[in-house]
Every structure is written in structure tokens, then in C-alpha cells.
Design a protein around this motif. Structure first.
Motif, PDB file in Angstrom:
ATOM      1  N   SER A   4     -45.668 -33.350  -7.309  1.00 52.45           N
ATOM      2  CA  SER A   4     -45.725 -33.517  -5.857  1.00 52.45           C
ATOM      3  C   SER A   4     -44.319 -33.670  -5.266  1.00 52.45           C
ATOM      4  O   SER A   4     -43.462 -34.325  -5.855  1.00 52.45           O
ATOM      5  N   VAL A   5     -44.114 -33.045  -4.125  1.00 53.41           N
ATOM      6  CA  VAL A   5     -42.819 -33.163  -3.459  1.00 53.41           C
ATOM      7  C   VAL A   5     -42.969 -33.818  -2.093  1.00 53.41           C
ATOM      8  O   VAL A   5     -42.112 -33.697  -1.231  1.00 53.41           O
ATOM      9  N   THR A   6     -44.080 -34.517  -1.892  1.00 50.49           N
ATOM     10  CA  THR A   6     -44.274 -35.254  -0.648  1.00 50.49           C
ATOM     11  C   THR A   6     -43.527 -36.576  -0.712  1.00 50.49           C
ATOM     12  O   THR A   6     -43.185 -37.053  -1.803  1.00 50.49           O
ATOM     13  N   PRO A   7     -43.248 -37.204   0.438  1.00 54.03           N
ATOM     14  CA  PRO A   7     -42.572 -38.512   0.416  1.00 54.03           C
ATOM     15  C   PRO A   7     -43.438 -39.558  -0.274  1.00 54.03           C
ATOM     16  O   PRO A   7     -44.648 -39.376  -0.434  1.00 54.03           O
ATOM     17  N   PRO A   8     -42.855 -40.669  -0.706  1.00 51.50           N
ATOM     18  CA  PRO A   8     -43.656 -41.755  -1.265  1.00 51.50           C
ATOM     19  C   PRO A   8     -44.749 -42.183  -0.283  1.00 51.50           C
ATOM     20  O   PRO A   8     -44.563 -42.133   0.940  1.00 51.50           O
ATOM     21  N   ARG A   9     -45.867 -42.608  -0.817  1.00 52.92           N
ATOM     22  CA  ARG A   9     -47.010 -42.972   0.013  1.00 52.92           C
ATOM     23  C   ARG A   9     -46.627 -44.059   1.013  1.00 52.92           C
ATOM     24  O   ARG A   9     -46.006 -45.056   0.664  1.00 52.92           O
ATOM     25  N   GLY A  10     -47.002 -43.843   2.269  1.00 56.64           N
ATOM     26  CA  GLY A  10     -46.693 -44.807   3.313  1.00 56.64           C
ATOM     27  C   GLY A  10     -45.320 -44.637   3.920  1.00 56.64           C
ATOM     28  O   GLY A  10     -44.889 -45.460   4.728  1.00 56.64           O
TER      29      GLY A  10
END
Length: 441
Positions: A4-10
């Protein structure tokens, strides 16, 4: 499978248009607070572990992102996990709010500060909680605080400046709900709750908007607190559920309270509400904040504010379009005393910046003079940069874009990015006079 290359959750990334909107809002807020006489400071993003877990942050202390000490072994980590004691493996933590760092800052620098110090802090904070709509693990707080002013003038200044900042952003329809922790204590005493029961009872009462009167009473009975006091509270809630809450004078506040609440505290809270209403009316009549509608001020006898360090007036900002507050604050005279050894009058207000940005009209964001130079693929780099340098020297924001087949798509894209004008660069252009500059949008 790719990772995954999304930002950390939250936590979130911000595209250029979003970032521009946020910076516009921050600039407006800073400008208002500065005009109201506050000075901006900055503190580190981390504080000592013991300071962050010293009992000032309430439940937020449990949400601290702690920073591990260097050189720990696997055995150290296992021992801490088994014992549940993180103090043995962490010596720092990311700040969970700006109040604890500010109290430490004031204690450190009080000899260099004026007798009454008005501070601005605008910075990110971190909390390891479950993300949901309007609630993030990293978010920006916009705080103003006043140290050294013991009377209601501090709260009036804070609320008036906060209201002015909201109006400056074009936000209307908000309401300041005011109460006082001393009034809450007086009410619980009047109902007959034991002082040792107060903290738990207030936690339950704070849920009134979410679970209703029946839910509050049921939870208190489950807590097995003083039964007769629960009955008194239930009767009181039934009485005021339909009570008229307009106005903010002494009589209107007293009418919503049980007998026995301190009259001096009632009078002080009424003076704050009346002064805020007056300053808002002045602003709405053509004062420094223009002609925007003045905010409403409402007494809320069951406004609690979760932080246990509040000692006097407290307030929250509510908006009809949201199910959560836009911010709040209150008096916390005992916080600096934890560090200094003597109490210092202190009161503060915090705006939930990430929530406020969602209410701002994108069209209201001021756009600077920004020009796109559209050039052919083989254009001379030296000539292009010379043109750009001339325009930048005149105060224009300039971007170079290579011409593509779909020119309309390119222009739509840069318009969305905030650019206001464009020019097709002729192959033989040598100066600004050779450009035909046209508006975008």
C-alpha cells in the motif's frame, strides 16, 4: 502484490488545491489573532514522556504516540509489553495537544514575557485513536491563550477573537455554548452526589447529547452512585428539558439551575456572555469584522469539556451543519502550577482547524496573480527562464508548461490549480512585450 502507498491510517496527503485552501485559512486566522494582540510562538513536536503522562491530558494521555529510547533490546520490549509500563522504554512522546507544551513554554520563559501574555500556537498534534469522520490521528490545532489575567476579560477576549476569525473565513451560524466547571460542581453537590463521585458522573453527563436523558440515568444507576442524587438529577433534567434558554443574564442562568449554586459564579458567567454578545453586535454593525451575522451565545448547564484541568468558565463552538464542535476552551489556572510550583491564571481557546476547512467556500479563497507560459517542445530553455525571471521579478507567480495536443485540458488543469492567466510563448519571443497574456476561466 504491491504494498500500500496510502498515508498512515488517520493521516492525509494534501493536493495543491487543498493545501492552498488550508494555507489561505491559516493566513486569515493568524491575521485576525495578530490584530487582536496575540503573539505567535512555536514549541517542539515532542515533549518529555513524564510531562505528557503527568495527569494533565485526561484520556488523551492514553492516546500518546510514544518515542522509544535508543538502544533497547528485544528483552526490554518484551518486559514492557508484559508489564504494560511504557515508561521504561519511552522517554519522549508526540504532543497530543498544544496546552501542555504551552504551559511548559511559559514556565521556561516567564521571565522574558509580559505580565499578561497572549499567545498564538498553530501546529499539528497527534493522537493514536480510531479515525472516523472529522477525527484524525494527525490534525492541526489553532490555539490562543492568555496567561496572567485572572478575571473574565480573558474569556471575553478569547471568544471575541475566535468569533472574529470564523467570520473572517465566511463561517456563520455558529453558537458559543458556555458553562463553568464551578457551576457543574455546585449542581452535583446540590443533587447530593458525593465529591468522590463527581468525575465519573461528569463523564456520563457529558454523553447527554448522544444517549439522551434516559441513557444518562441508566448509566448512572449502573455506576451505583448515590441513588437519591440520581433521582434529583432525573427530576431536574425533566424540568429543564423544555425550559426557555434564550438570553444570557443572571436571571436566565439561575432559572436553569438548582438551588445552591454560587451566585458569584453565575454573575461572572453572565458577564462573559453579555460582553461577548455586545462585542459581536458591534462587529456586526460595521466593526473590524465587517457586517457578518453575530454569533449566538447560549448557556448550557451540562457542557462539561472532557479535560480535567479546567477550573472555571468553559465553552464550545457548535455549528448546525456538523455533529461535532468546531472548537472550544476554558480556564485552567492550575496547569502552570504543575511545573512552576505556583498557580498562574490561564485561559485558552482552540479551533478544530481540519473541521473548519471543510466549511470554507472554495470560491472565497483569494487567488494571487498567477501566469502559465505555454511553450513548444523545442523552445530554448535559456529564453524561457529569462521570460519567467522577468515576470517573477514583477511579483507574478509563473509556471512553464509544455504545449500538448489537448490545450483545453491543460488550461483546465492549471485553472483548477489556481492560475489566473496564460500566454502562448512565440518561438521568437525575447521579452515580456512579445507575450499575449489572456485570462483563464
Amino acid at each position: 502484490m504491491a504494498s500500500s502507498v496510502t498515508p498512515p491510517r488517520g493521516m492525509r496527503d494534501y493536493l495543491p488545491a487543498d493545501k492552498a485552501k488550508r494555507e489561505y485559512a491559516l493566513g486569515q486566522i493568524r491575521d485576525v489573532y495578530t490584530r487582536y494582540g496575540f503573539d505567535e510562538i512555536e514549541t517542539p513536536v515532542v515533549e518529555d514522556y513524564g510531562r505528557l503522562h503527568g495527569g494533565l491530558g485526561g484520556d488523551n494521555e492514553k492516546l500518546t504516540f510514544n518515542v522509544l529510547k535508543r538502544g533497547l533490546s528485544a528483552d526490554d520490549l518484551r518486559a514492557a509489553a508484559d508489564s504494560g509500563d511504557t515508561s521504561a522504554i519511552a522517554d519522549l512522546g508526540l504532543r497530543f495537544d498544544l496546552t501542555v507544551p504551552l504551559a511548559r513554554f511559559y514556565t521556561t520563559h516567564r521571565g522574558e514575557l509580559p505580565p499578561v501574555f497572549r499567545a498564538i500556537q498553530i501546529a499539528p498534534v497527534w493522537r493514536a485513536e480510531r479515525p472516523q469522520k472529522g477525527r484524525y490521528r494527525q490534525f492541526v490545532q489553532c490555539d490562543i491563550d492568555i496567561f496572567g489575567e485572572p478575571g473574565p476579560l480573558a474569556e471575553v477576549e478569547l471568544i471575541s477573537a475566535t468569533a472574529a476569525a470564523l467570520r473572517e473565513l465566511g463561517i456563520t451560524g455558529f453558537t458559543f455554548r458556555l458553562n463553568d466547571r464551578r457551576i457543574l460542581t455546585g449542581m452535583l453537590d446540590a443533587f447530593g452526589f458525593d465529591p468522590a463521585e463527581h468525575p465519573g458522573v461528569l463523564i456520563t453527563i457529558d454523553k447527554l447529547d448522544k444517549i439522551g436523558v434516559s441513557g444518562v440515568i441508566a448509566e448512572l444507576r449502573d455506576r451505583a452512585v448515590t441513588a437519591s442524587a440520581i433521582n434529583e438529577l432525573e427530576a431536574y433534567l425533566a424540568r429543564i428539558e423544555t425550559a426557555e434558554r434564550n438570553g444570557f443574564g443572571v436571571e436566565q442562568i439561575r432559572a436553569l439551575l438548582p438551588e445552591g449554586v454560587d451566585e458569584h459564579v453565575i454573575a461572572e458567567l453572565a458577564s462573559i456572555g453579555e460582553a461577548v454578545a455586545h462585542s459581536s453586535a458591534v462587529a456586526g454593525a460595521g466593526g473590524a469584522e465587517g457586517s457578518s451575522a453575530a454569533p449566538l451565545v447560549q448557556f448550557d448547564p451540562f457542557l462539561v469539556r472532557g479535560m480535567g484541568y479546567y477550573t472555571g468558565p468553559i465553552f464550545e463552538i457548535h455549528h448546525p451543519e456538523l455533529g461535532y464542535s468546531l472548537g472550544g476552551g476554558g480556564r485552567y489556572d492550575g496547569v502552570v502550577g504543575r511545573f512552576l510550583g505556583q498557580d498562574v491564571p490561564a485561559s485558552g481557546a482552540s479551533l478544530g482547524f481540519d473541521r473548519i476547512v471543510d466549511l470554507i467556500d472554495t470560491d472565497a479563497v483569494t487567488r494571487e496573480d498567477a501566469l502559465v507560459l505555454v511553450h513548444e517542445k523545442g523552445a530554448d530553455p535559456a529564453a524561457l527562464v529569462a521570460l519567467k525571471t522577468q515576470l517573477v521579478a514583477r511579483g507574478t507567480r509563473v509556471r512553464l508548461e509544455k504545449r500538448v495536443k489537448n490545450l483545453k485540458g491543460l488550461l483546465d488543469r492549471v485553472t483548477a490549480a489556481g492560475f489566473t492567466r496564460f500566454a502562448l510563448v512565440p518561438a521568437d519571443a525575447t521579452g515580456i512585450e512579445d507575450l499575449e497574456i489572456k485570462p483563464l476561466g
